[in-house]
Design an enzyme around this catalytic site. Structure first.
Site, PDB file in Angstrom:
ATOM      1  N   ASP A   1      -3.335   8.176  -1.441  1.00 33.47           N
ATOM      2  CA  ASP A   1      -3.797   7.086  -0.720  1.00 33.47           C
ATOM      3  C   ASP A   1      -5.115   6.615  -0.802  1.00 33.47           C
ATOM      4  O   ASP A   1      -5.496   5.386  -0.814  1.00 33.47           O
ATOM      5  CB  ASP A   1      -3.784   7.763   0.861  1.00 33.47           C
ATOM      6  CG  ASP A   1      -4.089   6.825   1.994  1.00 33.47           C
ATOM      7  OD1 ASP A   1      -3.964   5.439   1.835  1.00 33.47           O
ATOM      8  OD2 ASP A   1      -4.455   7.182   3.000  1.00 33.47           O
TER       9      ASP A   1
ATOM     10  N   GLU B   1       0.593   6.020  12.759  1.00 38.90           N
ATOM     11  CA  GLU B   1      -0.849   5.592  12.972  1.00 38.90           C
ATOM     12  C   GLU B   1      -1.132   3.871  13.190  1.00 38.90           C
ATOM     13  O   GLU B   1      -1.661   3.566  14.034  1.00 38.90           O
ATOM     14  CB  GLU B   1      -1.807   6.126  11.922  1.00 38.90           C
ATOM     15  CG  GLU B   1      -3.356   5.410  11.952  1.00 38.90           C
ATOM     16  CD  GLU B   1      -3.852   6.053  13.344  1.00 38.90           C
ATOM     17  OE1 GLU B   1      -3.570   6.651  14.033  1.00 38.90           O
ATOM     18  OE2 GLU B   1      -5.059   5.452  13.626  1.00 38.90           O
ATOM     19  N   ASP B   2      -0.166   3.171  12.510  1.00 38.29           N
ATOM     20  CA  ASP B   2      -0.543   1.725  12.424  1.00 38.29           C
ATOM     21  C   ASP B   2       0.616   0.849  13.026  1.00 38.29           C
ATOM     22  O   ASP B   2       0.362  -0.282  13.073  1.00 38.29           O
ATOM     23  CB  ASP B   2      -0.831   1.340  10.992  1.00 38.29           C
ATOM     24  CG  ASP B   2      -2.330   1.955  10.628  1.00 38.29           C
ATOM     25  OD1 ASP B   2      -2.866   2.269  11.381  1.00 38.29           O
ATOM     26  OD2 ASP B   2      -2.186   1.887   9.413  1.00 38.29           O
TER      27      ASP B   2
ATOM     28  N   HIS C   1       0.923  -1.104   0.065  1.00 41.68           N
ATOM     29  CA  HIS C   1       0.056   0.315  -0.018  1.00 41.68           C
ATOM     30  C   HIS C   1       0.866   1.229   0.042  1.00 41.68           C
ATOM     31  O   HIS C   1       0.731   2.171  -0.863  1.00 41.68           O
ATOM     32  CB  HIS C   1      -0.890  -0.205   1.220  1.00 41.68           C
ATOM     33  CG  HIS C   1      -1.747   1.189   1.382  1.00 41.68           C
ATOM     34  ND1 HIS C   1      -2.560   1.819   0.472  1.00 41.68           N
ATOM     35  CD2 HIS C   1      -1.650   2.075   2.293  1.00 41.68           C
ATOM     36  CE1 HIS C   1      -3.059   2.964   1.027  1.00 41.68           C
ATOM     37  NE2 HIS C   1      -2.658   3.264   1.979  1.00 41.68           N
TER      38      HIS C   1
ATOM     39  N   ASP D   1     -21.962  12.921 -27.234  1.00 41.93           N
ATOM     40  CA  ASP D   1     -20.351  13.122 -26.952  1.00 41.93           C
ATOM     41  C   ASP D   1     -19.726  12.415 -26.298  1.00 41.93           C
ATOM     42  O   ASP D   1     -19.094  12.746 -25.139  1.00 41.93           O
ATOM     43  CB  ASP D   1     -20.195  14.676 -26.380  1.00 41.93           C
ATOM     44  CG  ASP D   1     -21.225  15.152 -25.402  1.00 41.93           C
ATOM     45  OD1 ASP D   1     -21.954  14.177 -25.025  1.00 41.93           O
ATOM     46  OD2 ASP D   1     -20.956  16.101 -25.116  1.00 41.93           O
TER      47      ASP D   1
ATOM     48  N   HIS E   1       3.371   7.153   5.405  1.00 40.31           N
ATOM     49  CA  HIS E   1       1.941   7.799   5.843  1.00 40.31           C
ATOM     50  C   HIS E   1       1.198   6.996   6.858  1.00 40.31           C
ATOM     51  O   HIS E   1       0.516   7.593   7.671  1.00 40.31           O
ATOM     52  CB  HIS E   1       1.028   8.426   4.573  1.00 40.31           C
ATOM     53  CG  HIS E   1       0.288   7.115   3.918  1.00 40.31           C
ATOM     54  ND1 HIS E   1       0.936   6.371   3.079  1.00 40.31           N
ATOM     55  CD2 HIS E   1      -0.719   6.526   4.381  1.00 40.31           C
ATOM     56  CE1 HIS E   1       0.031   5.361   2.562  1.00 40.31           C
ATOM     57  NE2 HIS E   1      -1.113   5.538   3.531  1.00 40.31           N
TER      58      HIS E   1
HETATM   59 MN    MN Z   1      -3.191   4.549   3.702  1.00 40.93          MN
END
Ligand code: MN
Length: 713
Positions: free
Chosen positions: A139, A76-77, A48, A259, A72
């Site tokens: 992201d 957080e993770d 990712h 179109d 990124h």
């Molecule tokens: Mn992400």
């Protein structure tokens, strides 16, 4: 799976060796901290951040942005910390990663469309550096590309957030490819049936369409060559969501969408003039459809998109949409702000980059002229020069406040009562003081207590006009309440000093005139103005005193007569005569101490006059008898006195208080003012002449009193 060498390949043309080393280092760091994590697809989690970095590399973003793409999700993770990121990759990257971490914590919970705009603004405001937003969009692109691995309800939720929030943001930044991809991916999950049907139809007509596209392109190329215009002609299918929206908005079915292919002429020249020349070539080739020409060069779209758009009747009598633009305009149309916006570490701009900043500034200024507040640049400006903060309600709605707003502002924005009864607040589940300054993305909850009320101190801690005015209202109402109590008290006292009863006067129509005199509309207002000290109670009493003076002499006479007649005081004896009806003469009102005589009137008993009464002297002397005072008890006898004073304020009060000091009832009082002279008339109830004389001499002592006398007719 994208490999690090792919990313380095994409970036080596424009980044330094040092920067490439840093990207490699970020890759190793990310791989280490995400070690063991897998995505829902079963792939290693690292795929990712790698894909996100790849997208940013394709957009030719700077090293810090690409590194932030790789990192990124680390803070957080994973066990990685912001401090680590800063020490390993420097302040610039740490700043971006920190911003991304904050963004990842918020999600658009509200289902209300009108809230989407606020949520977009919140994201812009939180993207204090535009690169944060670009990483966030990259992201989202990758998450949308892999959305099928999410459980169904989450797919819908994420797709809705994408189409309501992130696709419009990409559009505002002018990044067309991102917008169309985000829209098509969301469309696929939000309306799968419509999406499938539409994509089948588009594919079905693919082959003939390709032939047709090539044919039209050839005609255009040939014509351009004749006029020696150099450029490229593209014919590309519109994105599905664009077609879908068109069908919906114009209520037409698929076959009526002419179109499906938008033709585009991208000129080699940089001159706008070339676009208009090309337009006239196209219009001489095919007949233009009236009303379909749009000049976005003279009037760029709010996201700075520039192009000429025209629709013509094509070779088969069909409608044909053609866009004409220069290469630079095309760059902007596809890449938007990413084409113009480059940062360097330490914010030192190199030559050329300064121009890009200048260009952005210019764009900002153009937007100010356009003055469309809903559009992109004013929002972008918000992000660059934040003036507002955006916070969540407990229900997931987004509210905006001026910078510096506190939980009190928030409370008043919900309801006046919530504001008034606010005793505390929780932000992101933690108790904060009421003077806490709200931050973007905060989830705010107000704690209230019934019966609690605002304090003046709150005014120091609020910035919204609503909160300020609500707190002031409350304080004013409180002050008014106490001022009414005080004002009523003052008025009652003042009226009493003049022997008047305040409550009798407020009921009369006359009070309306008093309102008008003092520019108030209600009795409470009038009373509270007195309480506040803005009107003196005297001013109000004076209104009545002045008013009543107009008809005084008549009234006085009436009052005295009434008193004398209705309740004749006893205490008269006639030597040798009993059981005779006795009454006092109305003309002279004798009081004990006066020398008196009786006059025998036919059939009406005896009328008692003072001996000095001018009337009795004219009467038949034969019928005058001697009478005497016979006072077995004290009685009160009404007598009219008049004091003439210099017109100084308060004379009536002063005279009244002298009278009252004798414990004498004043049954009537008024003052008549003419030419600096005040005539005070009283009816007082005295016991006898002696007392009256005492009172008169006491009044005479007052320095402003010119004369005082007992009035008779
Ligand atoms: Mn992400």
């Amino acid at each position: 799976m994208l490999r690090i060498t792919d990313i380095l390949d994409k970036t080596q043309s424009y980044l330094t060796a040092e920067e490439l080393e840093m990207i490699k280092k970020a890759y190793i760091y990310s791989a280490t901290v995400h070690q063991g994590q897998v995505r829902l697809s079963g792939e290693p989690y690292l795929t990712h951040p790698m894909e996100v970095a790849g997208i940013l590399a394709d957009m030719k973003m700077d090293a810090a942005t690409i590194i932030s793409g790789l990192l990124h999700d680390t803070v957080e993770d994973t066990l990685s910390t912001a401090e680590q990121v800063e020490s390993e990759f420097g302040k610039d990257v740490a700043f971006l990663v920190n911003g991304l971490t904050k963004l990842s914590l918020i999600s658009f919970g509200s289902q209300e469309e009108r809230q989407a705009e606020n949520f977009r603004k919140m994201i812009l405001a939180m993207s204090s550096d535009i690169r944060i937003l670009l990483v966030r969009l990259a992201d989202r692109i990758h998450n949308m590309r892999t959305l099928q691995y999410q459980p169904p309800d989450k797919r819908i939720y994420i797709a809705r957030e994408t189409i309501d929030v992130y696709a419009p943001l990409a559009n505002r930044l002018g990044i067309n490819w991102m917008r169309t991809e985000l829209e098509d991916l969301s469309f696929q999950y939000l309306s799968p049936e419509a999406y499938n049907e539409l994509s089948m139809r588009v594919v079905k007509s693919n082959e003939s369409r390709n032939r047709y596209t090539e044919e039209v392109k050839k005609i255009i190329y040939t014509e351009l060559e004749k006029f020696n215009i150099k450029g490229e002609v593209e014919g590309r299918a519109k994105h599905l969501y664009g077609i879908y929206k068109k069908m919906h908005e114009q209520h037409i079915n698929f076959d009526e969408v002419y179109d499906l292919i938008a033709f585009r002429i991208i000129l080699d020249t940089d001159k706008e003039k070339g676009c208009y020349e090309t337009l006239s070539v196209v219009h001489s080739l095919w007949k233009p459809v009236p009303g379909r020409f749009k000049d976005y060069i003279a009037m760029p779209k709010a996201n700075n998109y520039q192009s000429l758009h025209t629709t013509v009747i094509g070779p088969y009598g069909e409608r044909l949409e053609i866009q004409i633009r220069t290469r630079a305009m095309h760059e902007w149309a596809e890449k938007g702000i990413a084409a113009h916006w480059r940062y360097k570490e330490g914010r030192a701009y190199k030559d050329g980059e300064e121009n890009q900043i200048k260009k952005l500034r210019e764009v900002l200024e153009i937007q100010q002229e356009i003055k469309n507040p809903k559009e992109f640049m004013s929002d972008l400006k918000l992000a660059l020069f934040p003036e507002e903060v955006y916070v969540f309600t407990p229900h997931g709605d987004v509210k905006s406040f001026p910078k510096g707003a506190t939980p009190i502002d928030f409370a008043y924005s919900i309801h006046t009562d919530v504001g008034n009864q606010c005793i505390g607040a929780k932000v992101n589940r933690n108790i904060v003081p009421l003077k806490y300054k709200l931050q973007n993305g905060d989830r705010v909850e107000i704690i209230t207590q019934a019966g609690h009320h605002p304090s003046k101190d709150w005014l120091k801690n609020v910035v919204t006009t609503r909160a300020i005015s609500k707190i002031r209202n409350w304080i004013n109402a409180e002050e008014k309440k106490s001022s009414i109590t005080l004002g009523r008290d003052l008025l009652e006292k003042e009226f009493k000093r003049h022997n008047l009863k305040f409550s009798n006067y407020v009921k009369s129509d006359e009070i309306k005139k008093v309102f008008a005199e003092h520019s108030v509309t209600t009795l409470d207002d009038l009373i509270s103005q007195v309480g506040f000290g803005r009107i003196s109670p005297r001013q109000i009493v004076n209104h009545y005193l002045a008013k009543e003076s107009v008809s005084v002499p008549e009234q006085i006479k009436e009052q005295v007569k009434k008193k004398a007649t209705v309740s004749p005081p006893l205490g008269i004896s006639l030597p040798g005569i009993d059981n005779v009806m006795v009454k006092f003469a109305r003309c002279c009102n004798p009081i004990p101490g006066d020398k008196i005589s009786g006059y025998i009137s036919r059939g009406r008993g005896i009328t008692v006059h003072t001996q000095i009464c001018p009337h009795i002297k004219k009467l038949d002397a034969d019928r005058i008898v001697d009478v005497e005072w016979n006072l077995s008890q004290k009685n009160a006898y009404p007598v009219h006195i008049k004091a003439v004073c210099d017109d100084s304020k308060g004379v009536l009060t002063e005279v009244s208080s002298v009278i009252s000091s004798f414990d004498i009832n004043i049954s009537y009082a008024e003052v008549e003012t003419t030419d600096m002279i005040a005539s005070c008339n009283f009816i007082i109830d005295v016991n006898d002449l002696h007392q009256l004389n005492q009172i008169l001499s006491a009044i005479r002592q007052l320095k402003f009193v010119k004369s005082v006398e007992r009035m008779r007719q």
